[in-house]
Design a protein around this motif. Structure first.
Motif, mmCIF file in Angstrom:
data_model
loop_
_atom_site.group_PDB
_atom_site.id
_atom_site.type_symbol
_atom_site.label_atom_id
_atom_site.label_comp_id
_atom_site.label_asym_id
_atom_site.label_seq_id
_atom_site.Cartn_x
_atom_site.Cartn_y
_atom_site.Cartn_z
ATOM 1 N N ASP A 224 -65.349 34.970 83.613
ATOM 2 C CA ASP A 224 -66.790 35.198 83.811
ATOM 3 C C ASP A 224 -67.100 36.693 83.919
ATOM 4 O OD1 ASP A 224 -67.320 32.534 83.711
ATOM 5 O OD2 ASP A 224 -68.018 32.329 85.782
ATOM 6 N N LEU A 226 -65.484 39.158 82.584
ATOM 7 C CA LEU A 226 -65.376 39.820 81.283
ATOM 8 C C LEU A 226 -66.551 39.476 80.374
ATOM 9 C CD1 LEU A 226 -61.540 39.709 80.568
ATOM 10 C CD2 LEU A 226 -62.907 41.523 81.592
ATOM 11 N N HIS A 227 -67.206 38.359 80.654
ATOM 12 C CA HIS A 227 -68.420 38.034 79.903
ATOM 13 C C HIS A 227 -69.628 38.824 80.422
ATOM 14 C CE1 HIS A 227 -66.673 34.229 78.145
ATOM 15 N NE2 HIS A 227 -67.353 34.722 77.144
ATOM 16 N N LEU A 228 -69.497 39.335 81.634
ATOM 17 C CA LEU A 228 -70.629 40.027 82.263
ATOM 18 C C LEU A 228 -70.990 41.270 81.471
ATOM 19 C CD1 LEU A 228 -72.446 40.318 84.821
ATOM 20 C CD2 LEU A 228 -70.600 41.643 85.821
ATOM 21 N N GLY A 230 -71.486 41.797 78.647
ATOM 22 C CA GLY A 230 -70.469 41.946 77.621
ATOM 23 C C GLY A 230 -70.938 42.553 76.326
#
Lengths: 269, 312
Positions: A224, A226-228, A230
């Motif tokens: 999650d 790393l998706h922030l 992104g």
């Protein structure tokens, strides 16, 4: 290696029979795009349970060679898929890759969400599946960092014990060509400078392809994170089922859903 | 851009923490007791903070080695006071004593093992105990986030139990107060957004959240909550409302690995500026890693210096 480079390596999707599960509107767009590329599409509607059941039946009967599940909570999807997969195929393994502007290669991480994930016997079979998948995709030696919060083996932090033992097995040549080391701090795994600054000698050299994380909590939070905010691309697939399953993150943009599908397609052959 | 905008006294960026530390230090500069100062990276960090006007320093350790390193760094010989010690244990005790007696207001770990220093901090007499559990708070300035995000505990408690999680929450609330956040919003992280017997950590998160509220430790706390939901907010079709989702000040992890690895992911791959401090003692304890970029070391010392008026 980038996702674009991965996708150049194998033929396209012509002839692949895709099964789609998910009710969100972008599924129609994905289905249309798949057909335009020459593939066949079958959609499975209804609840997650119904869709998983119908999808696995279709796979078993040879009518579907690839699946996409989109828009379902990650763990619910895995649980339903495991229930409908032959028991000997359990546990299913998830593989998530990120292409980030802060790292010079695709950063993969994977786990079997419904395994205990607390010993060599739990982790090793999953690790072999993950390495095999990445060797298939990248056609190169895979660097695997067994990540923890310290670089020393400490019985007080149980993950460091099984990570250290797996690294030792790798050094003795028991795990094939993959370069495997751990326990390593996260920065050691992905930063050559960090490894150098801390004076820790590691065969990973800050250039890990695959991160093995200590537990499911860490996996979920890191993915999650790393998706922030992104900038970059991501792809998620499920391994260990009778056919590859694309399972993009709930935060995935439509391009990432398509990318997940293409990665799953590469693993089909 | 959120940066540099001070809203209702709340610090929302690392730059604002630095600015505030500079302003406070202009009136009264806090002193950092550096335990094990014979290390170039640590001395450089302390000197950078001093040059920024944030702190003064008391260097504790082998004085000959300290002076040698200072020469190598071309620092003025008499810039900082030095206390000579001959062993790690003596170094830890001397640095802690300086803090206990009020000579220094911040304790910083240098070239010294963390257990040796923590043993001196927690000594029954002469230590820095407040009678509460110590825990590490990683305050992060994450690009794209409107507020500072504290993640805890990635440095002290390996697998905190129920009561230790409450202590972690208490300490994190103290750090938030230093940042000007009177009513911090906290999420206890989980693999799901609801408690499930299939995942025992999610059950404990729900119970800890309830206990933290009922004991009056913090008003706005929810759990379990996935990292994604906490930071991005509830899904549009969610059936409930949340005081925390989408606007957390603190994320409480299930264990040291989850916190440490997630925090380092944000630092190394998302460009977050990191400010680390151990809270729960009479003075803040600053730990900087050799591999931390200079900006993170400086920001960590700035955050610790804001505690100089005493732990909340």
């Amino acid at each position: 290696m980038t996702f674009a480079q991965l996708l150049q390596k194998k033929p396209g999707i012509s002839g692949a029979r895709l099964g789609l599960a998910g009710e969100n509107t972008r599924m129609q767009s994905i289905a249309e795009r798949w057909r335009q590329e020459g593939g066949a599409v079958q959609q499975f509607r209804g609840s997650l349970d119904d869709a998983a059941s119908a999808a696995m039946k279709s796979v078993t009967e040879g009518k579907t060679s690839l699946l996409l599940f989109d828009g379902f909570p990650f763990l619910d999807a895995i649980r339903q898929l495991e229930e409908h997969v032959a028991p000997e195929a359990k546990p299913l393994v998830v593989l998530q890759g990120f292409e980030l502007d802060t790292y010079d290669r695709i950063l993969w991480t994977g786990i079997a969400p419904f395994s205990k994930w607390d010993s060599i016997s739990e982790v090793l079979p999953v690790l072999r599946i993950l390495i095999h998948a990445l060797e298939t995709l990248q056609n190169s030696v895979v660097r695997v960092a067994l990540v923890s919060c310290v670089e020393t083996i400490s019985p007080g932090i149980p993950s460091t014990v099984w990570e250290g033992a797996i690294a030792q097995m790798s050094r003795r040549g028991q795990l094939g060509e993959a370069i495997i080391d751990g326990p390593l701090g996260f920065d050691m795994a992905i930063s050559p400078e960090a490894a150098r600054d801390k004076g820790v000698e590691t065969s990973i050299e800050g250039r890990a392809d695959l991160l093995i994380l200590p537990n499911l909590n860490t996996y979920c939070s890191l993915v999650d994170a790393l998706h922030l905010s992104g900038h970059g691309a991501s792809a998620g697939v499920v391994l260990g089922a009778p056919c590859p399953i694309a399972l993009p993150s709930r935060f995935a943009a439509e391009d990432d859903v398509w990318l997940s599908l293409q990665i799953a397609n590469l693993l089909r052959t | 851009m959120k940066k540099h905008l001070q809203t209702n006294g709340v610090l929302t960026s690392a730059e604002m923490v630095l600015d505030t530390a500079r302003k406070r230090a202009a009136k009264r500069k806090p002193v950092v007791a550096v335990a094990g100062a014979e290390d170039a990276d640590v001395l450089k960090a302390v000197n950078d903070a001093n040059r920024e006007g944030i702190v003064d320093a008391l260097l504790v350790g082998d004085s000959d080695k300290i002076r040698r390193v200072m020469q190598e760094l071309e620092l003025e010989e008499n810039k900082f006071q030095i206390v000579n010690t001959t062993s790690g244990k003596e170094t830890a005790a001397a640095a802690v004593r300086a803090c206990a007696e009020g000579t220094a207001q911040v304790l910083m770990k240098g070239k010294l093992s963390t257990p040796v220093l923590l043993k001196a901090v927690l000594a029954p007499s002469g230590g820095l105990r407040l009678g509460q559990t110590l825990s590490h708070c990683a305050v992060q300035d994450v690009p794209g986030c409107e507020r500072l995000l504290t993640i805890t505990d990635g440095g002290v408690l390996v697998a905190p139990d129920f009561e230790q999680k409450l202590a972690i929450i208490q300490n994190a609330a103290g750090v938030c107060h230093i940042l000007g956040i009177e009513e911090p919003r906290m999420a206890l992280l989980g693999v799901l957004d609801e408690a499930s017997p299939a995942f025992p950590d999610t059950m404990e998160a729900a119970a800890v959240a309830q206990a933290a509220r009922s004991r009056g430790i913090v008003k706005f706390i929810e759990g379990p909550m996935t990292f994604g939901t906490a930071v991005r907010g509830l899904a549009p079709d969610a059936l409930c409302e949340s005081d925390v989702a989408g606007q957390p000040d603190v994320l409480v992890s299930n264990g040291i690995e989850e916190c440490n690895i997630t925090a380092k992911g944000l630092i190394n791959l998302r460009g977050a500026v990191f400010m680390g401090v151990i809270a729960g003692a009479k003075v803040p304890l600053s730990l900087v890693s050799r591999s931390d970029p200079a900006r993170n070391k400086l920001a960590s010392l700035a955050l610790a210096s804001l505690f100089a008026g005493g732990m909340p």
